[in-house]
Motif scaffolding. Structure first.
Motif, PDB file in Angstrom:
ATOM      1  N   GLY A  17      46.662 -72.282 -25.539  1.00 21.47           N
ATOM      2  CA  GLY A  17      47.148 -73.618 -25.888  1.00 21.47           C
ATOM      3  C   GLY A  17      46.418 -74.703 -25.123  1.00 21.47           C
ATOM      4  N   TYR A  20      42.971 -75.127 -26.700  1.00 18.05           N
ATOM      5  CA  TYR A  20      43.070 -75.922 -27.932  1.00 18.05           C
ATOM      6  C   TYR A  20      43.180 -77.407 -27.595  1.00 18.05           C
ATOM      7  N   ALA A  21      43.978 -77.730 -26.571  1.00 15.38           N
ATOM      8  CA  ALA A  21      44.141 -79.136 -26.190  1.00 15.38           C
ATOM      9  C   ALA A  21      42.837 -79.708 -25.642  1.00 15.38           C
ATOM     10  N   GLY A  24      40.542 -80.397 -28.411  1.00 14.63           N
ATOM     11  CA  GLY A  24      41.072 -81.391 -29.342  1.00 14.63           C
ATOM     12  C   GLY A  24      41.340 -80.852 -30.724  1.00 14.63           C
ATOM     13  N   THR A  25      41.562 -79.550 -30.830  1.00 15.52           N
ATOM     14  CA  THR A  25      41.872 -78.966 -32.137  1.00 15.52           C
ATOM     15  C   THR A  25      43.366 -78.687 -32.233  1.00 15.52           C
ATOM     16  N   ARG A  26      43.810 -78.559 -33.442  1.00 13.36           N
ATOM     17  CA  ARG A  26      45.219 -78.298 -33.654  1.00 13.36           C
ATOM     18  C   ARG A  26      45.471 -76.793 -33.661  1.00 13.36           C
ATOM     19  N   SER A  27      46.553 -76.383 -33.029  1.00 15.09           N
ATOM     20  CA  SER A  27      46.905 -74.969 -32.950  1.00 15.09           C
ATOM     21  C   SER A  27      47.360 -74.444 -34.311  1.00 15.09           C
ATOM     22  N   PRO A  28      46.928 -73.233 -34.675  1.00 16.18           N
ATOM     23  CA  PRO A  28      47.377 -72.656 -35.941  1.00 16.18           C
ATOM     24  C   PRO A  28      48.734 -71.956 -35.824  1.00 16.18           C
TER      25      PRO A  28
END
Length: 80
Positions: A17, A20-21, A24-28
């Motif tokens: 997590g 991902y932060a 700058g991507t969104r978590s699936p």
């Protein structure tokens, strides 16, 4: 019950997590409602396993029948 696999899984989830932060991507990840359902399943499975390990059939029957009275009618036959 050994909690080590759960702690390791949680730690890796936090690490991913964080990555991902950072990128700058969104978590699936699934929506919160699905995660709550999975948590409920885990808690239910754990509760049943815990009860199964601590309860015997005789103990459960004794608990259910505690303070129950079963009247039996006894006829006294007099011979005359």
């Amino acid at each position: 019950m050994d909690w080590k696999p759960y702690a390791v899984s949680f730690a890796f989830g936090l690490a991913v997590g964080g990555l991902y932060a950072l990128f700058g991507t969104r978590s699936p990840a699934p929506p919160i409602i699905a995660l709550l359902g999975l948590l409920g399943m885990l808690l239910g499975e754990t509760a049943v396993s815990w009860l199964r390990d601590r309860t015997t059939t005789a103990g459960a029957a004794a608990h259910c029948l505690h303070a129950k009275h079963f009247a039996t009618s006894e006829r006294q036959e007099t011979e005359g």
